[in-house]
Every structure is written in C-alpha cells, then in structure tokens.
Design a protein around this motif. Sequence first.
Motif, mmCIF file in Angstrom:
data_model
loop_
_atom_site.group_PDB
_atom_site.id
_atom_site.type_symbol
_atom_site.label_atom_id
_atom_site.label_comp_id
_atom_site.label_asym_id
_atom_site.label_seq_id
_atom_site.Cartn_x
_atom_site.Cartn_y
_atom_site.Cartn_z
ATOM 1 N N PHE A 356 31.984 40.931 39.963
ATOM 2 C CA PHE A 356 30.997 41.246 39.148
ATOM 3 C C PHE A 356 31.267 42.747 38.438
ATOM 4 O O PHE A 356 31.283 43.032 37.120
ATOM 5 N N LEU A 357 32.010 43.578 39.361
ATOM 6 C CA LEU A 357 32.623 44.875 38.734
ATOM 7 C C LEU A 357 33.567 44.546 37.706
ATOM 8 O O LEU A 357 33.587 45.481 36.714
ATOM 9 N N GLN A 358 34.400 43.749 37.756
ATOM 10 C CA GLN A 358 35.315 43.135 36.734
ATOM 11 C C GLN A 358 34.752 42.805 35.301
ATOM 12 O O GLN A 358 34.973 42.982 34.317
ATOM 13 N N ALA A 359 33.677 41.742 35.507
ATOM 14 C CA ALA A 359 32.846 41.466 34.433
ATOM 15 C C ALA A 359 32.589 42.757 33.638
ATOM 16 O O ALA A 359 31.949 42.667 32.402
ATOM 17 N N LEU A 360 32.069 43.771 34.471
ATOM 18 C CA LEU A 360 31.265 45.056 33.749
ATOM 19 C C LEU A 360 32.584 45.887 33.195
ATOM 20 O O LEU A 360 32.164 47.075 32.654
ATOM 21 N N GLY A 530 27.323 42.658 50.006
ATOM 22 C CA GLY A 530 28.033 42.423 48.867
ATOM 23 C C GLY A 530 27.496 41.543 47.810
ATOM 24 O O GLY A 530 27.461 42.180 46.790
ATOM 25 N N TYR A 531 26.813 40.360 48.256
ATOM 26 C CA TYR A 531 26.191 39.556 47.104
ATOM 27 C C TYR A 531 25.084 40.385 46.418
ATOM 28 O O TYR A 531 25.034 40.366 45.473
ATOM 29 N N ALA A 532 24.197 41.236 47.612
ATOM 30 C CA ALA A 532 23.065 41.685 46.910
ATOM 31 C C ALA A 532 23.442 42.740 45.821
ATOM 32 O O ALA A 532 22.799 43.189 45.085
ATOM 33 N N LEU A 533 24.716 43.623 46.268
ATOM 34 C CA LEU A 533 25.066 44.612 45.339
ATOM 35 C C LEU A 533 25.397 44.189 43.949
ATOM 36 O O LEU A 533 25.082 44.579 43.066
ATOM 37 N N ALA A 534 25.956 42.916 43.890
ATOM 38 C CA ALA A 534 26.312 42.238 42.660
ATOM 39 C C ALA A 534 25.268 41.881 41.907
ATOM 40 O O ALA A 534 24.928 41.994 40.792
ATOM 41 N N CYS A 535 24.332 41.342 42.737
ATOM 42 C CA CYS A 535 22.804 40.994 41.990
ATOM 43 C C CYS A 535 21.923 42.162 41.624
ATOM 44 O O CYS A 535 21.572 41.910 40.514
ATOM 45 N N PRO A 570 27.422 36.037 41.946
ATOM 46 C CA PRO A 570 27.761 34.981 43.176
ATOM 47 C C PRO A 570 26.788 33.574 42.883
ATOM 48 O O PRO A 570 25.785 33.593 42.197
ATOM 49 N N SER A 571 27.522 32.623 43.505
ATOM 50 C CA SER A 571 26.882 31.076 43.352
ATOM 51 C C SER A 571 27.317 30.672 44.658
ATOM 52 O O SER A 571 28.150 30.686 45.309
ATOM 53 N N VAL A 572 26.543 29.593 44.872
ATOM 54 C CA VAL A 572 26.981 28.701 45.982
ATOM 55 C C VAL A 572 28.357 28.088 45.799
ATOM 56 O O VAL A 572 29.078 27.845 46.826
ATOM 57 N N ILE A 573 28.584 27.640 44.494
ATOM 58 C CA ILE A 573 30.170 26.894 44.398
ATOM 59 C C ILE A 573 31.168 28.152 44.380
ATOM 60 O O ILE A 573 31.882 27.662 45.481
ATOM 61 N N LYS A 574 30.965 29.220 44.101
ATOM 62 C CA LYS A 574 31.937 30.069 43.887
ATOM 63 C C LYS A 574 32.038 30.626 45.582
ATOM 64 O O LYS A 574 33.499 30.879 46.146
ATOM 65 N N GLU A 575 31.035 30.760 46.380
ATOM 66 C CA GLU A 575 31.015 31.340 47.671
ATOM 67 C C GLU A 575 31.661 30.188 48.484
ATOM 68 O O GLU A 575 32.181 30.657 49.467
ATOM 69 N N GLU A 576 31.391 29.139 48.129
ATOM 70 C CA GLU A 576 31.981 27.891 49.115
ATOM 71 C C GLU A 576 33.214 27.736 48.811
ATOM 72 O O GLU A 576 34.158 27.714 49.753
#
Length: 623
Positions: A356-360, A530-535, A570-576
Amino acid sequence: MPFTLHLRSRLPSAIRSLILQKKPNIRNTSSMAGELRPASLVVLPRSLAPAFERFCQVNTGPLPLLGQSEPEKWMLPPQGAISETRMGHPQFWKYEFGACTGSLASLEQYSEQLKDMVAFFLGCSFSLEEALEKAGLPRRDPAGHSQAGAYKTTVPCVTHAGFCCPLVVTMRPIPKDKLEGLVRACCSLGELLGIKELSKPAYGDAMVCPPGEVPVFWPSPLTSLGAVSSCETPLAFASIPGCTVMTDLKDAKAPPGCLTPERIPEVHHISQDPLHYSIASVSASQKIRELESMIGIDPGNRGIGHLLCKDELLKASLSLSHARSVLITTGFPTHFNHEPPEETDGPPGAVALVAFLQALEKEVAIIVDQRAWNLHQKIVEDAVEQGVLKTQIPILTYQGGSVEAAQAFLCKNGDPQTPRFDHLVAIERAGRAADGNYYNARKMNIKHLVDPIDDLFLAAKKIPGISSTGVGDGGNELGMGKVKEAVRRHIRHGDVIACDVEADFAVIAGEHSDGRPVRPATQGVSNWGGYALACALYILYSCAVHSQYLRKAVGPSRAPGDQAWTQALPSVIKEEKMLGILVQHKVRSGVSGIVGMEVDGLPFHNTHAEMIQKLVDVTTAQV
C-alpha cells in the motif's frame, strides 16, 4: 470618514479607477472587523491574465480569487470624488522582470500601462479572524503592531505556465484545547504546520507563542508575491503586505455538506518534535476505530485487551500518511530448532503494508536479521512475481551495536537534521526485554537469532522528524515497550518477556472470535495489524478533509483515475498467495510449528480470510 471600497466579481470602471489614486481606500486593515472583508491586489499584463487566473484556481487555498478587472477600462476618478487624500503613503510594490524595485503611493503615473493590464483581487487570510471568534478565541495583534507575521515554507504551489512559488502562511498562537473547535469553525481550511523559526517571518511582525499554545498556520495570499516574481514580466504591481482593499465579496463558502461527518474534522497530535497535528474527518476516524476494535478482540481472555490504547491505529496511520520514507522490520525466530526459524505471523502483514505504501508512491524498505536476508529476498521476489507486490524493494540489515551506529544508519551522513526515514514500523518483530535478551512466548531466550534492530527505534526517539509504530499481539514484540507495565501484569511470563523498547504508537492485534477453543499459547495475529494499517491509510486517502490537509491547501485533489492506491488493499486472494509463498520456503506457523496454510495455529481459510474480508468491507463501505 474613511472610504470603503465595495467590489463585485467584475469590477465597474469607477471602482477600478480608485487604485490609481493616492487615497486611503487601500488601507492597512489587518485589525479591522465588521461586514467588509479585506482583499489583496495583483496587477499583471493582460497577456498573463489567463495563466494567473488558472494558477489561482489550482492553488485556491493561498490564492482565493474574488474578482478581476477588465483591461482597457482604467480611468482616473473625477476631481474631488474621494476625500481624505494622504500623499506619499506606500500602498503598492512595483516589480520589474521579477525584482521588486520600489514602493508606490498610487499607480496614477502608470495609467497608460494599466490600460493593457488586469487587476486580480485575492481573499485575505485576515478573514480567519471570523473563524477565531466563532471558536471563542479573541482577536490578537502582534505586540501592538497591525500586521501578523507571514512565513515562507518549503511547500511548492502547483506550477502553471511559468507561475511557480512556495506557499506562504500566516500564523496565530492557539490554545491546545481550542484547536479542534477552531478547525471545525474553518471547516478544515486551516493548516497546522511545525515552523521552528517563528522569530523570523518573511513578512510582517513576529508573534510570540505563549506556553500552552501552539502555532497554527493558514495559507496566505502573500503567496502571490512569489508568483509575481517568478513570471519575470517587465512590469507588475502588488499591494504591500497589510495594505488591502475592503470588499463585500465573500470568501468561498464550504459546501452545504460541511457539517456532515464526512466534512467535520477531528484534530490529532501525532508528533512533539517537530510539533505536528493532523486532521481527519469524523467519519474516517470512526471507521479506523472500528478497524482497531476488530483486530483487538480477545475472546480467549489471554490479557491482550489490557494492552489496548485508544486511537493508536488512527494516530499511527495519520503519521504514516505524512511520511515520505518508511522502514519496516519483521521477523520473530520462535522456531529455534528449525531452519528457517521464522514464523508465518509478521511477513504477510509487513508485505501488505509495503504494497500500500508503494501505491502511495512513498519510499519503503524492509530491514531484517542478516541471517534471514536471503529468505526475505526470495519472499519479496516471489511476491513481485505473483503480483502481491508491484515492484522489488530494498532488503536491509543492521548489526550496529552503538548509538552512533544507529544514528549513522538512520540519517544521511549521520546528520540528525537529515533523516533517511521519517517512520519506522515493526510488525511481529522480536523485541528486547529489560535484561537485554529476546524471548518467545514460552520464555525461551532467542537472542542468538536476533540482530539489534531495536537500537534503531531507540535512536529514532532522539532524532526530530522520525516517528515509529510497533505492531504486536503478545507484548514481547518490538515497540510494545509503550505498554510494558500492562504486559507484565496481564500476559503470561510478562515479567520476563515484556519488550522494553517502545514505539510512538503501539497497535495491538488480538485473537480470533469464532467461538472455537483457543490454543493456550495463542496470543493473537500481528498480520492483522499490518492489514489494518493499510486499510486505515486507504480510509485517510479517501477522506476529503485529510486529503486537503495533505495538500497543504495547494493543488487540486486527485482525479479518480489517479488513485492507484485503491487497488492496493489487502485481499483474500493476495494474502493466500503470500502465505503460500511462506509455505514454499518452509516457514512455520507460530503456535503449532506446522508448515502449512495457517498462522499462529489458526487456519487461513475461514479464519484469517474471514478477518481480511471484514477489514476490507469496513474500509470500502460507503458512509
């Protein structure tokens, strides 16, 4: 009695003619109250008028354009039409090829040149006095003078057609307990900055900031002076700072929805050195608090709930949103009898935040133990290959061991005035206990597997401009020193394993709440932090109030097509995929030691996948 000038959006000739006189109609009005509002003046050649108008439009914070004249309609007023002439009183600065070459009492001698020039009237920051009064704050002038100081910043305005200059701001000292009321009265149009040299304004008189008050800054139309210089036109004029035209035109009002939760701002203190406050809307803040509540659940009654500190996720994400360069560390070698000894909690949360930081478009790097460098290099390479990460990132190590070494690592040429990073994040990273050792949840000493990355967090405390966040689920992780007393009281073996190194913000992740039995050693899942920080960053960048604050009132908001970060959640697919990468590299579950699709003994499907989806649903829900 003084003459007051009323302006309309298109100025009639009688009004345009007034600025040709040596009259007090353009006056020093920074202390004046009443229905009329002050405006400052910029006069440019007609050929530059469209470009300057657009420059104001894309920098509406410091340059709110109230009206402009029409060329070829300048005229001198009838003899005796205006009374109280004051000969020789400076009202204007004259600019030639970008240089200020003198001051003038009137523009009468340039009446011929003015026929081919356009006058722009800009709303003044002095109108913020109305907001001060709404917030219950008294009007206050600097030490008996009439013009408050204005400061040049390093913030660039949006460049357009040769007009370019830094933002200029004015300052008022405000009691800390009045900040939120003031910002709400302004509908978040104010800008809070940390300017150190208050004694050296670029224009006007310095104001003292008494104890218990903080300097608050607003964009100033004096920004236009730099713009006039930048265009280097042969001839231009601008009203001298503090000398303004009184007008009944109103500043742009906030939209009707200003008082909705999406527009009402909350103010949060996120740094003391330098002093820094940030702003987010009430609705954005509430959503982030909901995320914090979701990841902090403690159904197993293992004591994690006692570690929670309110709004740590909110403040950490606000701080990260302002960061330019972020250093993230992870790695808890709890399986010391296996190779590799790492666990599956930590790296996925770290990589999700990196993505997410990369995307920012922030600079981001990961720092790990030297013995684990190859492992993490391969993990990141695989993450890029499978689309979890957009691009490769630097993987760093640190084996320092002294305060000087830590400072040299964190700062360019070891100079604390130029830090390489402005935020450090630890996600499920082994943290140093009070006795200097590192312990897993079972009280086993793993110091021989851990490099002294803690020293970087300790050094950052003494370097202005670097903030830090620790994410943990058991109290023995780096950064949890902020809650070490609660860890010692409420966590099993807490008197031994509690991390002694604190971060500025401590994000606590709790346990799963599906009603199933929780393994005795389970302390939670830091990946969720980590997921929550991105969200939370997604929520902040979707918040109009916070986005305007990040822009520092300059530049338009991003168009929807420019918001690449909307696809980086984050997404279920990416985290899987990410957990699958760890399994391929024989990284084990933290509780069971199993090499499989689980974290801390809890299966990915129906547990972690469910949590990820809930976090994303809250994040993207329309209010």
